[in-house]
Motif scaffolding. Structure first.
Motif, PDB file in Angstrom:
ATOM      1  N   PRO A 105       0.819  -1.208   0.000  1.00 47.44           N
ATOM      2  CA  PRO A 105       0.000   0.000   0.000  1.00 47.44           C
ATOM      3  C   PRO A 105       0.850   1.253   0.000  1.00 47.44           C
ATOM      4  CG  PRO A 105      -0.797  -1.586   1.613  1.00 47.44           C
ATOM      5  CD  PRO A 105       0.506  -2.110   1.110  1.00 47.44           C
ATOM      6  N   SER A 106       0.481   2.217  -0.797  1.00 49.73           N
ATOM      7  CA  SER A 106       1.252   3.454  -0.902  1.00 49.73           C
ATOM      8  C   SER A 106       0.954   4.371   0.272  1.00 49.73           C
ATOM      9  CB  SER A 106       0.920   4.170  -2.214  1.00 49.73           C
ATOM     10  OG  SER A 106      -0.467   4.458  -2.269  1.00 49.73           O
ATOM     11  N   SER A 128      -3.142  13.611   6.836  1.00 50.40           N
ATOM     12  CA  SER A 128      -2.691  13.552   8.226  1.00 50.40           C
ATOM     13  C   SER A 128      -2.046  12.202   8.512  1.00 50.40           C
ATOM     14  CB  SER A 128      -3.870  13.770   9.169  1.00 50.40           C
ATOM     15  OG  SER A 128      -4.792  12.695   9.061  1.00 50.40           O
ATOM     16  N   PRO A 129      -1.095  12.160   9.463  1.00 50.30           N
ATOM     17  CA  PRO A 129      -0.429  10.896   9.778  1.00 50.30           C
ATOM     18  C   PRO A 129      -1.400   9.792  10.179  1.00 50.30           C
ATOM     19  CG  PRO A 129       0.749  12.728  10.769  1.00 50.30           C
ATOM     20  CD  PRO A 129      -0.510  13.291  10.203  1.00 50.30           C
ATOM     21  N   VAL A 130      -2.426  10.152  10.970  1.00 49.47           N
ATOM     22  CA  VAL A 130      -3.380   9.140  11.416  1.00 49.47           C
ATOM     23  C   VAL A 130      -4.123   8.536  10.225  1.00 49.47           C
ATOM     24  CG1 VAL A 130      -5.429   8.711  12.807  1.00 49.47           C
ATOM     25  CG2 VAL A 130      -3.673  10.269  13.640  1.00 49.47           C
ATOM     26  N   THR A 131      -4.553   9.385   9.287  1.00 46.86           N
ATOM     27  CA  THR A 131      -5.274   8.901   8.099  1.00 46.86           C
ATOM     28  C   THR A 131      -4.379   8.014   7.248  1.00 46.86           C
ATOM     29  OG1 THR A 131      -6.618  10.921   8.065  1.00 46.86           O
ATOM     30  CG2 THR A 131      -6.549   9.603   6.050  1.00 46.86           C
ATOM     31  N   ALA A 132      -3.124   8.438   7.063  1.00 47.64           N
ATOM     32  CA  ALA A 132      -2.190   7.668   6.239  1.00 47.64           C
ATOM     33  C   ALA A 132      -1.902   6.307   6.864  1.00 47.64           C
ATOM     34  CB  ALA A 132      -0.900   8.448   6.049  1.00 47.64           C
ATOM     35  N   VAL A 177      -2.603   0.419   7.264  1.00 52.06           N
ATOM     36  CA  VAL A 177      -2.927  -0.758   8.071  1.00 52.06           C
ATOM     37  C   VAL A 177      -4.201  -1.425   7.552  1.00 52.06           C
ATOM     38  CG1 VAL A 177      -3.589  -1.544  10.380  1.00 52.06           C
ATOM     39  CG2 VAL A 177      -1.760   0.134  10.112  1.00 52.06           C
ATOM     40  N   GLY A 178      -5.183  -0.630   7.145  1.00 52.90           N
ATOM     41  CA  GLY A 178      -6.431  -1.180   6.629  1.00 52.90           C
ATOM     42  C   GLY A 178      -6.225  -2.008   5.369  1.00 52.90           C
ATOM     43  N   GLU A 179      -5.400  -1.507   4.440  1.00 52.18           N
ATOM     44  CA  GLU A 179      -5.140  -2.257   3.204  1.00 52.18           C
ATOM     45  C   GLU A 179      -4.376  -3.544   3.492  1.00 52.18           C
ATOM     46  OE1 GLU A 179      -3.662  -0.137  -0.167  1.00 52.18           O
ATOM     47  OE2 GLU A 179      -4.712   1.712   0.370  1.00 52.18           O
ATOM     48  N   MET A 219      -4.666  -9.504   3.973  1.00 53.27           N
ATOM     49  CA  MET A 219      -4.449 -10.662   4.842  1.00 53.27           C
ATOM     50  C   MET A 219      -5.746 -11.415   5.088  1.00 53.27           C
ATOM     51  SD  MET A 219      -1.816  -9.016   7.620  1.00 53.27           S
ATOM     52  CE  MET A 219      -0.164  -8.483   7.135  1.00 53.27           C
ATOM     53  N   LEU A 220      -6.841 -10.687   5.261  1.00 52.04           N
ATOM     54  CA  LEU A 220      -8.140 -11.326   5.468  1.00 52.04           C
ATOM     55  C   LEU A 220      -8.542 -12.169   4.266  1.00 52.04           C
ATOM     56  CD1 LEU A 220     -10.284  -8.556   7.229  1.00 52.04           C
ATOM     57  CD2 LEU A 220      -9.796 -10.850   8.114  1.00 52.04           C
ATOM     58  N   VAL A 221      -8.277 -11.666   3.071  1.00 53.59           N
ATOM     59  CA  VAL A 221      -8.588 -12.429   1.858  1.00 53.59           C
ATOM     60  C   VAL A 221      -7.800 -13.730   1.836  1.00 53.59           C
ATOM     61  CG1 VAL A 221      -8.460 -12.443  -0.653  1.00 53.59           C
ATOM     62  CG2 VAL A 221      -9.222 -10.382   0.528  1.00 53.59           C
ATOM     63  N   LEU A 222      -6.509 -13.664   2.167  1.00 54.40           N
ATOM     64  CA  LEU A 222      -5.676 -14.865   2.180  1.00 54.40           C
ATOM     65  C   LEU A 222      -6.148 -15.848   3.244  1.00 54.40           C
ATOM     66  CD1 LEU A 222      -3.229 -16.544   1.352  1.00 54.40           C
ATOM     67  CD2 LEU A 222      -1.844 -15.189   2.925  1.00 54.40           C
ATOM     68  N   VAL A 223      -6.366 -15.361   4.457  1.00 55.98           N
ATOM     69  CA  VAL A 223      -6.802 -16.245   5.544  1.00 55.98           C
ATOM     70  C   VAL A 223      -8.160 -16.864   5.227  1.00 55.98           C
ATOM     71  CG1 VAL A 223      -7.460 -16.329   7.984  1.00 55.98           C
ATOM     72  CG2 VAL A 223      -5.462 -15.006   7.281  1.00 55.98           C
ATOM     73  N   GLY A 224      -9.079 -16.063   4.664  1.00 51.41           N
ATOM     74  CA  GLY A 224     -10.384 -16.588   4.291  1.00 51.41           C
ATOM     75  C   GLY A 224     -10.275 -17.682   3.247  1.00 51.41           C
TER      76      GLY A 224
END
Length: 278
Positions: free
Chosen positions: A235-236, A242-246, A251-253, A258-263
């Motif tokens: 993820p870019s 803002s740092p929190v948004t970035a 982390v969300g991406e 990871m969720l796709v792989l685990v699923g």
């Protein structure tokens, strides 16, 4: 709030993920005979040998049940073609009970060959490690005290989710070995069902189910290869936000991939069973 702790927290979570993913790649190329030094396999082989006596008894029972249901009188059995047919069925069923372990081992090796070909064709032989981008580290280091508070919360939750997902995935792969061992241990009992024409379907279903467990490894490997290609383009880090948004977006991406792989890993058995009509 220590910004270095935030970076360290993320890096530790990614390190755990990388370790578990590398272990999965190793396990998928390992045979049940070599897993854990072969100790579990030796015990399962002993159980298999013990159950063969029961398998032979069931073999005779299923054979007699099939004969009584299929033929109305003993005179029909005395016909040469019918006697030969029954003899061949009984001999094949006895061979399935006696050499069922060797048959299952051969089936597993065939599937392992398929997995090796898939890995070779992909050109990806090891799991690609995920590292925290330097731009993300700099973004976190440049944050002040108050900006670091929400970052701490975001990275703590994200790290916890990543760690949990990594353990769920590795447990699924270990579960495949458990299923393989259980199939090997009890194989003489379902194999005996081949002796009867009416009960043979149970033996066929058992072998198809065992092959499905073996093929789970191929589905997991393909899922890991696809994930590795995704991981090759991390993820870019957006500029001007803002740092929190970035950090949250990064982390969300990561967690989404990871969720796709685990699923996919968790559903690998169901995917194979649907393909084989089980």
């Amino acid at each position: 709030m220590d910004n270095n702790w935030i970076v360290e927290n993320l890096e530790n979570a990614l390190s755990t993920w990388n370790e578990k993913l590398a272990e999965i790649w190793r396990l998928l190329s390992e045979s049940p005979q070599a897993f854990k030094g072969g100790r579990i396999w030796a015990v399962m082989v002993n159980i298999n040998g013990t159950l063969k006596a029961i398998g032979y008894a069931l073999l005779v029972l299923f054979f007699l049940m099939g004969v009584m249901k299929q033929y109305n009188s003993f005179q029909e059995i005395k016909r040469p073609e019918q006697a030969l047919k029954l003899f061949i069925r009984f001999a094949l069923a006895k061979g399935a009970v006696t050499w069922g372990l060797e048959l299952m081992t051969a089936l597993f090796e065939i599937v392992q060959g398929v997995i090796a070909n898939v890995v070779s064709a992909s050109g990806i032989t090891t799991a690609r490690k995920i590292t925290l981008p330097s731009a993300m580290i700099k973004l976190i280091d440049d944050c002040g005290f108050w900006e670091s508070i929400p970052l701490w919360a975001v990275t703590l939750i994200g790290s916890l989710i990543v760690t949990v997902l990594s353990f769920i995935m590795i447990l699924t792969v270990y579960g495949r070995f458990f299923k393989l061992y259980m199939y090997v241990a009890i194989s003489p009992l379902p194999m005996a069902s081949f002796a009867g024409e009416e009960t043979a379907q149970h033996g066929k279903a058992f072998l198809k189910s065992f092959v499905a467990v073996c093929l789970e490894g191929a589905i997991i490997v393909i899922a890991c290869i696809i994930y590795s290609l995704f991981a090759g383009s991390p993820p870019s880090v957006a500029s001007g936000t803002s740092p929190v948004t970035a950090v949250w977006k990064y982390v969300g991406e990561l967690i989404f991939n990871m969720l796709v792989l685990v699923g996919t890993v968790k559903l690998s058995d169901q995917v194979v069973r649907n393909m084989m009509g089980l």
